[in-house]
Design an enzyme around this catalytic site. Structure first.
Site, short mmCIF file in Angstrom:
data_model
loop_
_atom_site.label_atom_id
_atom_site.label_comp_id
_atom_site.label_asym_id
_atom_site.label_seq_id
_atom_site.Cartn_x
_atom_site.Cartn_y
_atom_site.Cartn_z
CG HIS A 1 -0.18 38.32 12.89
ND1 HIS A 1 -0.84 37.11 12.93
CD2 HIS A 1 0.05 38.67 14.18
CE1 HIS A 1 -1.01 36.75 14.19
NE2 HIS A 1 -0.48 37.67 14.98
CG ASP B 1 -4.02 42.07 9.48
OD1 ASP B 1 -4.81 42.61 10.29
OD2 ASP B 1 -3.11 41.30 9.83
CD GLN C 1 -1.36 45.05 16.06
OE1 GLN C 1 -1.44 46.00 16.83
NE2 GLN C 1 -1.43 43.79 16.49
CE LYS D 1 -4.72 41.99 17.42
NZ LYS D 1 -3.86 41.32 18.39
CB CYS E 1 2.27 35.84 15.32
SG CYS E 1 1.70 35.01 16.80
#
Lengths: 409, 144
Positions: A126, A203, A206, A229, A367
């Site tokens: 991202h 990261d 997600q 999220k 993104c």
């Protein structure tokens, strides 16, 4: 007799936003990767915190502030339980994943990166896990190296290890792609990192809503994610780091709350994690994140992972039957995120046409522009699922997609 | 197709999307302008052949959604044969109409271009339709 597991989509009733129509139609929300909807218990926790815990933390000696501080700090322990972290001092609250990554790029850059060093990212990051490293590498005179993916958007360990060298100081890699959903072999990537003495920044934005995560099993040095999220509120994120490394890192933002003493020309800083939490924190939102973690753990992330994966496989089967539809990415472990293109129809036209049916999907480059140059398409339609979605919703989606194909071609 | 969608993707739009007019390079073009919409990565290039203040021909190229393609196709048909001044006035009238909420008066004499009016109710899609016209106005500025 053992009771059959309860279908988790029954939990939909817990989410007020999913129970109200949009433009007169029942909402089919397939954009959980952009932000998740929030269950009532999280909204209640947020409201209660503003009513019963509305005080600055770590400041006041009055009862309200002490209660707010206690509830706020309790969430550090909940985060530890969520990601299997050994020490709450390693949990830093931020505004979100983007701020966590910016903090790391700034602070790790100052502490560990010298001119001529290398920082490695992958092609499927991202933008928030690319741009901070670009800026830092430029400032430090270092080189940003990109591990390429293949035409399916798959990152092989070979491709990554070929880009490693003794000069690699940091590897920044996503846990799961926000475009294809593909899960990275983070454990092996962290092992490779250790072999060359590189720090690993993961990261987790997600991945964290969809599967059990253990930072100790992954072996990473840093793990970042956002509350919004994860069924939690906007404006709060987490940066987890190994305390032995965090302890040695310079602050990023400075000001109140992160200092021990301030003299006219210099200051002493707080120990971690307060050193990285300058200014007033999003107290109520952090407390509401705690409620989101309780809610998810109450259901159980292993059960969520199992049911979401079953829905994902059904959804892929359904989508493959839509004429002219091509799924992007490859088969392999993934979170419930699917990208596709519909032959002859622009992704934005697909998304607008679906919206007219009450179906919310994302279209565009998500993104992640560097990944799209590898995939060879100019954008995609993305659906991202949650345990509250049903196969009936996916069937509605597919029926609409067939009609949209006919309309535009 | 429900009413909101039918208003956005009117038959004129879908026809121009499926079979755009003047799509491709214009070999004897005197002017080109390329614009990109960073939101979706769409890009459009408007080319025109302008002699003695008259637009002899206008083509477009690029990658875009149905609204962008149809808008560009309609543009090339509309400005062909117009003077620079006429085309500029048409472009400004249309942009002013599309970029504002429904309180704007429907302009007269714009023919098929009225089919683009559906984007006014879709703020996130307005730029799709306006991108070619913004490119045209840049192009005409170069003729001053």
């Amino acid at each position: 007799m053992i009771a059959a597991p309860v279908a988790l989509h029954a939990r939909r009733a817990d989410f007020p936003a999913l129970c109200r129509p949009v433009n007169g139609l029942p909402l089919i929300y397939l954009d959980h990767a952009a932000t998740s909807q929030k269950p009532q218990v999280v909204l209640d926790a947020l409201m209660t915190a503003y009513v019963e815990r509305c005080a600055n933390v770590h400041r006041g000696v009055y009862a309200l502030s002490e209660a707010a501080t206690r509830d706020f700090e309790a969430v550090r322990h909940k985060v530890c339980s969520l990601i299997d972290a050994p020490d709450p001092r390693g949990v830093v609250f931020t505004k979100g994943t983007t701020e966590s990554l910016n903090l790391l790029a700034h602070s790790l850059g100052q502490r560990f990166v010298q001119p001529g060093d290398e920082v490695l990212v992958t092609q499927l990051e991202h933008h928030s896990n690319v741009v901070p490293w670009q800026v830092m590498a430029k400032q430090r005179g270092a080189t940003l190296v990109v591990a390429p993916v293949d035409a399916q958007g798959t990152l092989s360990l070979d491709a990554l290890s070929r880009k490693l060298s003794p000069k690699t100081k940091i590897i920044a890699c996503t846990h799961a792609s926000n475009v294809t959903g593909a899960l990275m072999d983070v454990r092996s990537i962290c092992q490779l990192g250790r072999q060359v003495g590189a720090l690993t920044v993961i990261d987790g934005a997600q991945a964290i809503p969809h599967l059990p995560v253990s930072v100790q099993e992954l072996g990473c040095d840093f793990y970042c994610f956002s509350a919004h999220k994860l069924l939690g509120p906007f404006g709060v994120g987490v940066l987890w780091g190994r305390t032995a490394i965090l302890d040695t890192m310079p602050p990023w933002q400075t000001g109140g709350a992160m200092v021990l003493s301030v003299r006219e020309t210099e200051s002493d800083y707080q120990p971690i994690p307060q050193r990285f939490e300058a200014g007033t924190q999003a107290v109520a939102e952090v407390i509401a994140l705690g409620a989101a973690i309780d809610y998810l753990q109450g259901i159980g992330l292993p059960e969520i992972a199992k049911q979401e994966d079953a829905l994902l496989q059904q959804a892929k089967q359904c989508l493959r039957k839509v004429p002219g539809l091509r799924l992007l990415g490859s088969e392999g472990p993934s979170v419930p995120v699917i990208s596709f293109v519909l032959d002859g129809v622009h992704p934005h036209d697909v998304a607008t046409a679906l919206s007219a049916e009450g179906i919310a999907v994302r279209a565009g480059l998500h993104c992640a522009e560097p990944l799209f140059s590898a995939l060879g398409v100019r954008g995609s339609v993305r659906i991202s699922l949650s345990f509250v979605n049903t196969i009936e919703e996916i069937e509605r989606l597919c029926t609409s997609l067939v009609q949209i194909g006919v309309l535009f071609r | 197709m429900n009413a909101a969608l039918a208003n956005l993707y009117q038959e004129v739009i879908l026809t121009h999307h499926r079979k755009p007019h003047h799509f491709g390079p214009l070999p004897d073009a005197t002017h080109h302008v390329r614009l990109v919409n960073p939101l979706c990565g769409d890009e459009v290039t408007i080319s025109a052949s302008i002699h003695h203040d008259a637009i002899a021909a206008c083509h477009f190229e690029g990658h875009g959604c149905a609204l962008c393609r149809a808008s560009a196709s309609l543009l090339t048909v509309s400005v062909r044969g117009q003077s620079v001044q006429q085309a500029r006035a048409l472009g400004q009238t249309l942009l002013n109409f599309l970029q504002h909420e429904t309180d704007a008066q429907e302009p007269e004499g714009i023919g098929d271009l009225i089919a683009l009016s559906g984007v006014r109710e879709h703020p996130s899609r307005r730029r799709c339709a306006t991108l070619p016209w913004e490119a045209l106005l840049h192009l005409l500025d170069d003729c001053a």
